[in-house]
Scaffold this motif. Structure first.
Motif, PDB file in Angstrom:
ATOM      1  N   GLY A 748      -0.495  -0.843   4.877  1.00  0.00           N
ATOM      2  CA  GLY A 748      -0.660  -1.477   3.591  1.00  0.00           C
ATOM      3  C   GLY A 748      -1.166  -2.671   3.335  1.00  0.00           C
ATOM      4  N   GLU A 767     -11.364   5.775  -2.291  1.00  0.00           N
ATOM      5  CA  GLU A 767     -10.252   6.143  -3.195  1.00  0.00           C
ATOM      6  C   GLU A 767      -8.587   5.624  -2.372  1.00  0.00           C
ATOM      7  N   GLU A 768      -8.774   5.810  -0.994  1.00  0.00           N
ATOM      8  CA  GLU A 768      -7.464   5.407  -0.344  1.00  0.00           C
ATOM      9  C   GLU A 768      -7.302   3.965  -0.363  1.00  0.00           C
ATOM     10  N   ARG A 769      -8.323   2.858  -0.468  1.00  0.00           N
ATOM     11  CA  ARG A 769      -8.312   1.747  -0.391  1.00  0.00           C
ATOM     12  C   ARG A 769      -7.868   1.202  -2.019  1.00  0.00           C
ATOM     13  N   ALA A 770      -8.060   1.960  -2.956  1.00  0.00           N
ATOM     14  CA  ALA A 770      -7.858   1.605  -4.371  1.00  0.00           C
ATOM     15  C   ALA A 770      -6.180   1.931  -4.353  1.00  0.00           C
ATOM     16  N   LYS A 771      -5.906   3.246  -3.772  1.00  0.00           N
ATOM     17  CA  LYS A 771      -4.440   3.479  -3.845  1.00  0.00           C
ATOM     18  C   LYS A 771      -3.278   2.535  -3.277  1.00  0.00           C
ATOM     19  N   LEU A 772      -3.975   1.453  -2.344  1.00  0.00           N
ATOM     20  CA  LEU A 772      -3.149   0.714  -1.855  1.00  0.00           C
ATOM     21  C   LEU A 772      -2.709  -0.407  -2.946  1.00  0.00           C
ATOM     22  N   TRP A 773      -3.361  -0.565  -3.976  1.00  0.00           N
ATOM     23  CA  TRP A 773      -2.982  -1.555  -5.109  1.00  0.00           C
ATOM     24  C   TRP A 773      -2.050  -0.904  -5.904  1.00  0.00           C
ATOM     25  N   GLU A 774      -1.924   0.445  -5.990  1.00  0.00           N
ATOM     26  CA  GLU A 774      -0.933   0.917  -7.131  1.00  0.00           C
ATOM     27  C   GLU A 774       0.406   0.578  -6.977  1.00  0.00           C
ATOM     28  N   LYS A 777       0.531  -2.807  -9.105  1.00  0.00           N
ATOM     29  CA  LYS A 777       0.031  -2.923 -10.688  1.00  0.00           C
ATOM     30  C   LYS A 777       1.426  -3.254 -11.522  1.00  0.00           C
TER      31      LYS A 777
END
Length: 801
Positions: A748, A767-774, A777
């Protein structure tokens, strides 16, 4: 087969051996052991792909170390199967059930997981290497035809029919008639593509052909080793290697824009081989060869092309109440020449109905439009009015660069920033190029940009210009006597100095811009130009060794130097120390030159603000440098290094450039680490490290860059983790992490990420990399994580056996 898997040759060889052993010794075991069945099934399934991998890896010499773990497992599996083949094989095959299961799982896991990551990295490395090859060498790939073409359907059929009949065919027509466009269409034709496949070579010859560069590029494109030729005769001798490379495969060689006097050049490219054809575009027919003449457009097609060229927001900007007789006379003056029709049509865009009517009315009573004079016709397109008058000077400046060659937007940004105070960020310059492109006065090619505040990096964008338009630009620059010209554009062939130099007896020139282009035969016998007011100097050359002219030392007002090598190999630049005494020099841009010589003696450039190095060779440039940056470069604020493939490490003195605000290093694949002490760059606002594939990490000390607002690590394949204290970059606003970034997703993002309170935008394409930021937020309430499409397409890249 599209390249999806690229691994070391050793892996492919080990896999093949295991597969053969299983097939040889495992027939009986297949009836009893499910683990063996699964192993056999997967080996059969992956065998064709592995064979392609093996062949491609041998050719590409990809690294073997990265697959050593699996290779070792496969070799152990091979020994295991051989043991099972001895006495009591049935007992042994069941005894080794667990080992066989583990081997099978290891292969499947590697194919589906580990190899996916390695593949991304290896494919990108290969793609980037090919991009460098394309960028640093003249390209023989076929350019795309324009989006809108009219009136060429019949000529295309006739030309194709004629080509089947001849081994060497001339396509003749005056300049601006559309010869190159027709050839581009021909190369897109289905029958032509089926016949010649990838063996279509396209070379622009122009008025001063460089035979050595043409042969070097042709051999390079065909995959042959490219030597440095000592003479044209030496080049021709090596050209005989081409048939060995292409074999009996049908091949089409296109020599575009061959001028009169080059008949002997054509003979050198004739090979007495079946299925080898040469198509030549030329303005003059050579009686020794068969030819097809391209006619101008007829009245109907001319009107269609003209109307399309005037389109603005989807509709023609020509008012309906303008008399047809005015338009008809204007079209007659264009003579059916597509270039003239597009340029004249483009000049009407954005003009009021009154300006258009006034212009057409004036043309209708002018003899210029009554007779076909292409130069005067094109000149009409430069009759700008109102605020658009400024575009004429920008168009004229384009004549400073060679015809039909890429002129990078970054060079024009530097030029116009100093001559006309256009913005430092390049926005105004790009807007200007877009206007010239809309008017068909230049062709602009731009890479995809992310819609963000910091994404305006234009070092890969470029323009090209038709030779007739360059002639027009140079002609416009000569409207005044030499001593009063604002631009002095010189093309020197061999050592023939321009006539005006001897006639004017070395009178000083008032030019603010000087451009000097020389060929490979130029021996640096410079004339003594007196140019006390010059602010921008453009030097274009092709020789292996290039010496700066002595008169540069006296250009006290010089603000920008743009030096471009258009030869095949990287060239050595000497006499660089002549610049050290120029107190007003703010910008230096070097393209395809060797850097080591720049540091042989101390350089004092106290006003230099921007240094750009494009496709340059560093060698050991920084190894022995003892330059004291605080004294030599005290005001340097921006450094751009692009496509410099031998840059292994950055110099330690870089950290002493304390005023540096922008550091951009892109497509430098051997760069392995940032320098120690990078935290000293306390004023750094932009750090761009895109496509530095060997860069292994961002140092922890990066946390000290408290003014950093933009960070781009896209396609940095070696970076596995972000620094644990990245959250200390309290002013970071944008983070770009696109492409095949090899981040360890299981770990992470660092917990300190939640401290990035100013972070507004993260750009990624996974998409997987974008989910790291969830998870962050909720704390980073202003954060937008934007998904963009991958820019790299590998569908065109083919494996070769």
């Amino acid at each position: 087969m599209a390249v999806e898997l690229l691994l070391g040759a050793a892996l492919g060889e080990a896999f093949n051996i295991l597969h053969e052993v299983v097939k040889k010794y495992g027939r009986k075991a297949l009836n009893f052991n499910s683990a063996f069945k699964r192993l056999k099934r997967n080996l059969d399934r992956f065998a064709p792909v592995m064979e392609e991998i093996r062949k491609a890896s041998e050719e590409l010499d990809l690294p073997k170390e990265e697959t050593k773990s699996l290779i070792d497992q496969i070799k152990k599996g091979e020994e295991l199967i051989r043991k099972c083949s001895t006495n009591n094989w049935l007992l042994r095959i069941f005894k080794y059930y667990d080992e066989l299961t583990k081997l099978n799982e290891a292969i499947v896991t590697f194919i589906k997981v580990d190899m996916n990551l390695q593949t991304r990295r290896d494919v990108l490395r290969l793609w980037k290497a090919m991009q460098i090859k394309k960028e640093t060498r003249p390209s023989y790939s076929v350019p795309k035809p324009p989006d809108f073409i009219v009136g060429f359907d019949v000529p295309l059929k006739e030309l194709k029919t004629k080509l089947w009949e001849e081994s060497l065919l001339l396509l003749t027509a005056p300049g601006g008639c559309g010869k190159t466009t027709l050839v581009k269409m021909l190369c897109q034709d289905g029958d032509i593509k089926d016949k010649f496949g990838d063996n279509i070579f396209f070379a622009t010859i122009s008025n001063a052909p460089n035979l050595k560069v043409i042969v070097q590029t042709l051999l390079n494109h065909a995959g042959a080793q490219v030597p440095e030729f000592q003479s044209d005769e030496d080049a021709v001798n090596h050209l005989q290697e081409l048939p060995k490379r292409i074999g009996s495969n049908p091949t089409l060689l296109i020599l575009d824009d061959v001028w009169p006097g080059s008949e002997t050049l054509l003979e050198k490219f004739r090979f007495h081989m079946p299925n080898f054809k040469i198509l030549v575009t030329t303005r003059t027919a050579f009686t020794r060869f068969s030819s097809y003449e391209l006619k101008p457009l007829d009245a109907k097609d001319a009107m269609t092309l003209f109307r399309h060229s005037t389109l603005q927001d989807g509709s023609s900007c020509i008012p309906d109440d303008i008399p047809d007789e005015y338009i008809d006379k204007m079209l007659k003056g264009c003579g059916g020449f597509p270039l003239a029709l597009e340029v004249i049509g483009g000049s009407f865009r954005g003009q009021s109905a009154e300006v258009q009517l006034s212009r057409l009315r004036k043309w209708s009573i002018d003899d210029i439009m009554s007779n076909i004079d292409l130069h005067k016709c094109l000149q009409r397109s430069l009759e700008f009015s109102g605020p658009e008058v400024k575009f004429k000077k920008f168009f004229t400046d384009l004549g400073s660069f060679p015809e039909d060659r890429r002129t990078y937007a970054a060079a024009l940004i530097d030029m116009w920033a100093e001559l006309y105070n256009l913005g430092e960020d390049g926005v105004d310059a790009i807007a200007t190029l877009q206007e010239l492109n809309i008017r068909h006065l230049a062709s602009l090619v731009m890479t995809t940009k992310d819609a963000s505040e910091f994404s305006r990096y234009y070092n890969e964008d470029f323009v090209t210009q038709h030779d007739l338009l360059r002639e027009l630009a140079i002609s416009e620059s000569k409207q005044e006597p030499i001593e009063k010209m604002q631009r002095l554009i010189m093309d020197i062939r061999e050592n023939a100095l321009p006539l005006w130099y001897t006639e004017q007896n070395q009178q000083p020139t008032n030019a603010r811009l000087i451009s000097i282009s020389t060929d490979e035969l130029f021996t640096s016998s410079w004339c003594n130009i007196q140019a006390p007011n010059v602010e921008v100097l453009v030097l274009n050359f092709q020789s292996k060794i290039y010496s700066l002219p002595d008169f540069v030392e006296k250009m006290d007002k010089l603000k920008a130097v743009i030096i471009t090598n258009y030869g095949f190999f990287i060239a050595e630049l000497i006499n660089f120390q002549l610049l050290k005494s120029l107190s007003n020099l703010k910008r230096i841009r070097l393209e395809k030159v060797s850097i080591p010589s720049l540091f042989k003696a101390p350089i004092w450039l106290r006003s230099l603000k921007k240094l750009s190095l494009f496709m340059c060779s560093f060698g050991l440039a920084f190894g022995n440098s003892t330059m004291k940056v605080k004294d030599a470069l005290p005001n340097l604020m921006e450094i751009n290094i692009d496509y410099c493939n031998d840059l292994v490490e950055l110099p330690a003195w870089l950290c002493d450039v304390i005023l540096l605000e922008k550091l951009s290093i892109t497509n430098c694949h051997r760069l392995s680490a940032l320098p120690k002490g990078i935290e000293m760059l306390e004023n750094l606002k932009v750090l761009r490290l895109r496509s530095c594939t060997e860069l292994s990490e961002l140092p922890d000390s990066i946390k000290s860059l408290q003014k950093l607002r933009f960070l781009d690590i896209s396609d940095c394949l070696g970076i596995r983790n972000l620094p644990k204290d990245i959250g200390e970059l309290r002013n970071l606003e944008e983070l770009h992490m696109k492409g095949y970034l090899n981040l360890n997703l299981r770990n992470g993002l660092p917990q300190s990420t939640m401290k990035l309170e100013q972070l507004k935008l993260v750009i990624c394409d996974d998409e997987e990399r974008a989910k790291l930021w969830e998870p962050f937020k909720e704390v980073l309430t202003n954060l937008e994580v934007r998904m963009v499409k991958k820019e790299i397409s590998l569908s065109w890249l083919k494996l070769k056996s």
